[in-house]
Design a protein around this motif. Structure first.
Motif, short mmCIF file in Angstrom:
data_model
loop_
_atom_site.label_atom_id
_atom_site.label_comp_id
_atom_site.label_asym_id
_atom_site.label_seq_id
_atom_site.Cartn_x
_atom_site.Cartn_y
_atom_site.Cartn_z
N UNK A 23 0.86 -1.19 0.00
CA UNK A 23 0.00 0.00 0.00
C UNK A 23 0.89 1.24 0.00
N UNK A 24 1.28 1.65 -1.18
CA UNK A 24 2.13 2.84 -1.30
C UNK A 24 1.46 3.84 -2.24
N UNK A 25 1.77 5.07 -1.99
CA UNK A 25 1.15 6.18 -2.74
C UNK A 25 1.82 6.34 -4.11
N UNK A 26 1.01 6.65 -5.13
CA UNK A 26 1.52 6.86 -6.50
C UNK A 26 1.52 8.35 -6.82
N UNK A 27 2.65 8.87 -7.29
CA UNK A 27 2.77 10.28 -7.67
C UNK A 27 2.84 10.40 -9.18
N UNK A 28 2.08 11.34 -9.74
CA UNK A 28 2.04 11.57 -11.18
C UNK A 28 2.23 13.06 -11.45
N UNK A 29 3.09 13.38 -12.41
CA UNK A 29 3.34 14.78 -12.77
C UNK A 29 2.27 15.30 -13.72
#
Length: 536
Positions: free
Chosen positions: A359-365
């Protein structure tokens, strides 16, 4: 042409212009002229009525545009006059001349000419040829000839686009495609650029000398893109915008012949066009890919998230750097569908990780171009819902300058996404205005320190980068925001960030960007206790 008044002794001109703009209605036009009858300033209403560009008016003799008026123009304070529009329409006006009071020592004389619509109003077609090509809705050969003949700047230039129409002219829809190009070139006009259709299958963009080399390259890139979008073969080249009065025909011939030569920057544009064409095909065939760089929480030494990074390896071009293909995709607006593809793929991958117990957060530019889509927030929410991940599993990264440039739109968009539960991060913080005062107006969760400050730590005697980083961390913590440091490559940098209570790090010291196949084994191994960066 291109004349303005800059003498500080004549700044009262600006006062009178402002007063006239405030007191006259939109139907009234006015000009500021000098003793040679040259126009120094024309009101916005003058341009709206006539349809002319400043390049055709400023510095030119106003008398050719005024027809059927009194012969005593210089002595009468009020007279009848007809003004000619670019489309050849004549309209009756009452012209009032307002001489400027001379309060300075030069010998010039100046006058304001105020044109008020006459009663009853009447219009008729001038027997003189129109300055506009009615089909393309651009100034024609007559206008182009007038402007270039009166051009006094040896630094201005003409970008000539000649359409190769031997076979295309017989194709269905050729004229309509030409009109589409004309529409796009008309949109490229500004105070320093004017567009013309001076001959059949030829466009000309007249540019002031103050345009930089990069601005000219960008203008040529956009103009060429307009031709390619309409599937037209063409030749583009730059030429001077000056010639002798008796050689206009030779000048036009030179413009036609210029198609044999390539202008400045053409090689760069060929590369950009190849990238654009190949990127479009890669997007259609889903030949793009994502890699993921883990982000590490320094407080509990766990992997807390990953940033999705777009990659493209082409069959012809090989591996193309994002620094090269992202600007091209933004210029062509293909970044909008590409951005949604990235978002869908990143959310899908986050769902796969969740099913694997990670359960890890996804970062998108985000790209600035994506922010111009009015439906962006609703589309993002739909993508998140379809993926099945919780909204707080997604972080959208928006750059500092991007946030300021789209201030009103960004505020509304970010608040809607934040209300849905999505995290908001300011990327590359410290490279723009670096002001926390505006951040309080936005629902920002995280500040990401630009890697240029992180990588330069320890290299300067004055410790300026360390001071900047420490200040950002302290201010962010006071505003209840998390801080992420990207570009961490040295153990000494990690120690400094840990001591100063930075929340998360990202960089090659811990892990390079990983393919989707590499992520799960790597993260599972790390969760088992093999915390690589701690064993430095």
């Amino acid at each position: 042409m291109f004349r303005t008044f800059e003498d500080p002794n004549k700044q009262n001109f600006a006062y009178f212009i402002e007063r006239l703009n405030q007191t006259l209605d939109e139907q009234t036009l006015f000009l500021l002229t000098d003793v040679t009858h040259a126009v120094l300033f024309a009101s916005p209403s003058f341009y709206r009525y006539t349809g002319f560009h400043a390049h055709q008016i400023e510095g030119s003799d106003y008398r050719p545009f005024e027809m059927g008026g009194s012969l005593n123009r210089e002595t009468e304070l009020e007279r009848s006059a007809c003004l000619l529009s670019a489309e050849g329409i004549m309209k009756q006006f009452t012209c009032t001349r307002i001489p400027m009071i001379k309060d300075y020592s030069d010998e010039d004389e100046y006058s304001f000419l105020v044109y008020t619509p006459a009663e009853p109003e009447g219009e008729y077609i001038s027997p003189n040829p129109s300055w506009m090509d009615r089909d393309m809705k651009l100034p024609n050969e007559k206008a182009f000839r007038y402007v270039t003949e009166n051009n006094r700047s040896n630094k201005s230039g003409v970008l000539c686009l000649t359409i190769v129409n031997d076979r295309q002219e017989r194709e269905s829809g050729y004229k309509e495609r030409i009109r589409c190009v004309a529409d796009e070139l008309r949109g490229l006009q500004s105070g320093m650029v004017s567009a013309y259709y001076p001959a059949d299958s030829m466009f000309a963009l007249l540019c002031e000398g103050s345009l930089t080399g990069e601005e000219r390259k960008d203008l040529q890139w956009k103009a060429e893109k307009a031709c390619r979008r309409s599937r037209l073969q063409f030749h583009a080249a730059w030429q001077p915008a000056q010639f002798k009065r008796d050689t206009f025909e030779e000048y036009m011939n030179r413009l036609y012949e210029s198609r044999l030569y390539s202008g400045a920057g053409t090689g760069d544009n060929d590369r950009k066009q190849l990238i654009e064409n190949r990127f479009e095909k890669a997007l259609e065939r889903e030949r793009l890919s994502l890699v993921y760089q883990p982000q590490v929480n320094l407080h509990d030494r766990s992997v807390s998230g990953a940033e999705a990074l777009l990659r493209w390896e082409d069959e012809v071009l090989g591996a193309v750097s994002p620094r090269e293909f992202i600007p091209v995709a933004e210029a062509s607006r293909m970044i909008i569908p590409a951005g949604y593809w990235v978002l869908k793929e990143a959310c899908r991958q986050a769902a796969v990780w969740r099913e694997s117990g990670l359960h890890i957060r996804m970062s998108v530019n985000l790209s600035p171009v994506q922010c111009e889509d009015e439906d962006f927030a609703s589309k993002v929410k739909k993508i998140v819902a379809q993926s099945g991940i919780a909204p707080d599993m997604l972080t959208l990264e928006i750059t500092e300058n991007q946030l300021l440039y789209h201030l009103p739109e960004a505020r509304v968009m970010l608040r809607e996404l934040k209300a849905y539960g999505i995290n908001i991060s300011i990327d590359d913080f410290g490279t723009g205005y670096s002001s926390f005062s505006y951040l309080k107006h936005f629902p920002v969760d995280t500040v990401k320190i630009d890697q240029s400050f992180i990588r330069d730590m320890g290299r300067k005697e004055d410790k300026s980068d360390e001071k900047i980083v420490t200040t950002i961390i302290n201010l962010a913590r006071n505003m209840n925001m998390k801080v992420v440091a990207e570009g961490v490559e040295k153990g000494e940098t990690l120690d400094f960030l840990s001591e100063n209570q930075c929340d998360e790090i990202q960089g090659f010291l811990y892990c390079r960007p990983l393919s989707s196949e590499e992520v799960i084994p790597f993260l599972q191994a790390d969760a088992a206790g093999n915390q690589l960066f701690l064993d430095k």
